[in-house]
Scaffold this active site. Structure first.
Site, PDB file in Angstrom:
ATOM      1  N   ARG A  97       0.831  -1.205   0.000  1.00  0.00           N
ATOM      2  CA  ARG A  97       0.000   0.000   0.000  1.00  0.00           C
ATOM      3  C   ARG A  97       0.865   1.255   0.000  1.00  0.00           C
ATOM      4  O   ARG A  97       2.010   1.226   0.425  1.00  0.00           O
ATOM      5  CB  ARG A  97      -0.882   0.025   1.255  1.00  0.00           C
ATOM      6  CG  ARG A  97      -2.028  -0.929   1.189  1.00  0.00           C
ATOM      7  CD  ARG A  97      -2.744  -0.996   2.501  1.00  0.00           C
ATOM      8  NE  ARG A  97      -1.861  -1.502   3.532  1.00  0.00           N
ATOM      9  CZ  ARG A  97      -2.059  -1.348   4.821  1.00  0.00           C
ATOM     10  NH1 ARG A  97      -3.102  -0.687   5.263  1.00  0.00           N
ATOM     11  NH2 ARG A  97      -1.215  -1.853   5.683  1.00  0.00           N
ATOM     12  N   PHE A 304      -2.900  -4.370   9.685  1.00  0.00           N
ATOM     13  CA  PHE A 304      -3.178  -4.849  11.046  1.00  0.00           C
ATOM     14  C   PHE A 304      -3.190  -6.378  11.129  1.00  0.00           C
ATOM     15  O   PHE A 304      -2.505  -7.048  10.380  1.00  0.00           O
ATOM     16  CB  PHE A 304      -4.462  -4.232  11.584  1.00  0.00           C
ATOM     17  CG  PHE A 304      -4.423  -2.717  11.593  1.00  0.00           C
ATOM     18  CD1 PHE A 304      -3.316  -2.038  12.112  1.00  0.00           C
ATOM     19  CD2 PHE A 304      -5.468  -1.964  11.084  1.00  0.00           C
ATOM     20  CE1 PHE A 304      -3.264  -0.641  12.117  1.00  0.00           C
ATOM     21  CE2 PHE A 304      -5.421  -0.568  11.091  1.00  0.00           C
ATOM     22  CZ  PHE A 304      -4.324   0.083  11.605  1.00  0.00           C
TER      23      PHE A 304
END
Ligand code: ADP
Length: 560
Positions: A97, A304
């Site tokens: 990302r 996460f």
């Protein structure tokens, strides 16, 4: 011993190859490469060679145990593993990302990895890169300007100014903008209404950008976005406003993936960046599929722990893009295990086998979660300098006792090109070659309510889900509007399996409280807000920005 170099110092000492060389080595035809300076390029998937038309590469997803403020090093392991697989002779590409400026200036920064496992040029990637987030911010805010103009010009669609669900965005942690009143100043200035700002990475434009298969699909998804409701409570879409063409136009260059390199010279596509607690948390489908057309193995990351990014990777991204991941890596650290075992943050450097034992329950649940998608996980123990041999051996033995593949990795200290990544790479390569049984967690035919219950019970370990009164009403509206077949994008704290960030470890017997449901009809999912998750973060008392500087020659300091 001299003080270890910072990530930025290591990055600055690395020798970069011209991006044209990286592109050539990755087999990207020259006509598909658009240069953004010497070390960054955009790749046009439509111009790859005919023999590169099929996305064949196998996907390795890097996830983690529940993150702690100690930092687990997921991006670091993603980059190091990619380098190690490349070094072992596999045609490998990394897909990451793009970092958001909000957390960079706030807490701890970017998504470019660390130590000797980084993508470069790290400062440029972490700051403005190729402008994709600016384009996404502009497209989002163009929509809002057009909506407010529609109200001002007579409101032909009958949009209820009190029921506009879309907000303006900015790529910054700026709590002062969470709630605003706009259109003040009398009839010439617009229609007064309450609204607010979200952070760019929480925008539905970011989500559609990351889920679109191509420009055509992007335009169709943008047209389907619901930005508010009429006085008669009917959802209104961008298509009804007739501006999907203009918004897509603003994204036409941004939508092409960005090619960069690791310190070891492995090609990496860094593209798109939705948050994983309030959005779906994976890089773009276009980048992942482009990487799969170019490489045999694609190593990618979801934000996460397995409860957030990985679950959404499987149930939203992989399902919508139509591919099956081949392996999942769960990053764990001795420090995070101890913290989940009850050790406070300032005592994590002290050896503590009892705390490791207690904290391992958190890792165990993440390992079981991987199995729920039919994947056999490989645990990557990211070694920190303070870890003792005894502690590392304890974790390896714990994994071995449970039949879990595991390897200690030193990719932060030595890079994937060094010995630290070889064992992990070998284990991952073996899993990829083994039998494959990937399946999403839930069937799309379940109701939204049932999907949320399935995720909460199977992945979080909750007993019940409690819906607030507004959420109950929204469930009925979802049903009435024919949206029950959409997957769910859970918005939950990343620190805990529960909706309370303070509850660490592997809790059981708890209730997940859903306070609001937001249909994201462009992205094609229903966002379920739990606990206190916010769509516009704030800055901490001592923001990282206070340590950053740039000298008269443009040299940056303090960016990690
Ligand atoms: P995540 O992706 O889990 O947020 P990152 O890979 O971005 O974590 O790493 C967060 C920070 O921790 C980076 O500054 C990185 O340099 C540092 N870090 C990662 N692994 C190690 C390690 N093994 N030892 C020391 N620092 C590390």
């Amino acid at each position: 011993e001299p003080a270890p170099l910072t990530d930025l110092e290591i990055a600055r000492r690395a020798t970069l190859q011209p991006i044209a060389e990286i592109a050539r080595a990755a087999g990207i035809p020259e006509e598909a490469v658009d240069f953004y300076g010497r070390y960054k390029a955009k790749i046009d998937p439509a111009r790859l060679a005919p023999e590169q038309s099929e996305p064949r590469g196998k996907v390795v997803l890097v996830s983690a145990m529940s993150p702690t403020p100690a930092g687990e090093g997921k991006s670091t392991v993603t980059v190091g593993l990619g380098d190690a697989l490349a070094r072992a002779g596999h045609r490998t590409m990394i897909a990451l990302r793009e970092p958001s400026l909000g957390p960079i200036l706030g807490m701890k920064g970017g998504a470019t990895g660390g130590g000797y496992s980084q993508v470069l040029p790290m400062d440029e990637i972490n700051l403005h890169f190729t402008g994709d987030f600016h384009a996404i911010t502009s497209a989002n805010n163009a929509l809002m300007a057009l909506v407010d103009n529609h109200l001002y010009q007579g409101n032909e669609l009958g949009i209820d100014p009190r029921r506009i669900t879309f907000k303006r965005v900015i790529d910054m942690n700026d709590r002062a903008l969470r709630q605003i009143v706009l259109g003040l100043g009398g009839p010439a200035q617009g229609v007064p209404r309450e609204s607010g700002f979200d952070i760019t990475v929480a925008s539905e434009i970011m989500a559609v950008f990351c889920l679109a298969r191509d420009l055509k699909d992007l335009k169709q998804r943008i047209a389907r976005i619901t930005f508010g409701y009429t006085y008669g409570r009917r959802p209104v879409t961008v298509g009804e406003l007739g501006v999907e063409g203009a918004l897509t136009m603003l994204l036409k260059d941004a939508i092409r993936p960005n090619l960069v390199q690791t310190i070891a010279g492995t090609p990496a596509l860094v593209h798109g960046g939705p948050f994983a607690n309030i959005a779906h948390g994976c890089n773009s489908v276009i980048a992942t599929q482009t990487a799969r057309r170019l490489a045999d193995i694609v190593v990618t990351e979801a934000g996460f722990g397995s409860d957030l990014g990985a679950e959404k990777f499987m149930d939203i991204k992989a399902r919508s893009a139509g591919f099956a991941p081949s392996a999942i890596v769960i990053v764990a650290t001795v420090r995070a295990l101890k913290m989940h075992g009850g050790v406070p943050k300032d005592r994590l450097a002290e050896p503590d086998l009892a705390a490791l034992q207690a904290g391992a329950a958190n890792l165990e649940r993440h390992v079981h979660n991987a199995a729920k998608f039919g994947l056999a996980p490989v645990v990557a123990v990211n070694r920190f300098a303070t870890d003792t041999r005894q502690e590392l051996d304890w974790v390896l033995a714990w994994c071995q006792d449970r039949g879990i593949e595991a390897a200690v990795t030193d990719v932060w200290a030595h890079g994937g090109g060094g010995p630290g990544g070889d064992e992990l790479a070998a284990k991952v390569a073996a899993v990829i070659e083994g039998p494959q049984h990937f399946a999403p967690l839930y069937d799309l035919d379940l109701t939204v309510e049932k999907k949320i219950e399935t995720i909460a019970q199977q992945i979080y370990g909750a007993d019940h889900v409690e819906f607030s009164a507004p959420a109950r009403k929204q469930l009925a509206e979802i049903e009435a509007n024919g949206l029950n077949r959409l997957p769910v994008c859970m918005a939950k704290t990343q620190y805990s399996f529960t909706d309370d960030a303070a509850v660490l470890g592997a809790p059981s017997g708890f209730t997940i409280r859903v306070r609001e449901l937001i249909p994201r009809t462009g992205a094609g999912f229903i966002v379920a807000l739990t606990g206190a998750v916010m769509t516009m973060p704030g800055l901490p008392k001592e923001p990282a920005a206070m340590r950053m500087d740039v000298d008269d020659d443009g040299q940056i300091t303090g960016l990690f």
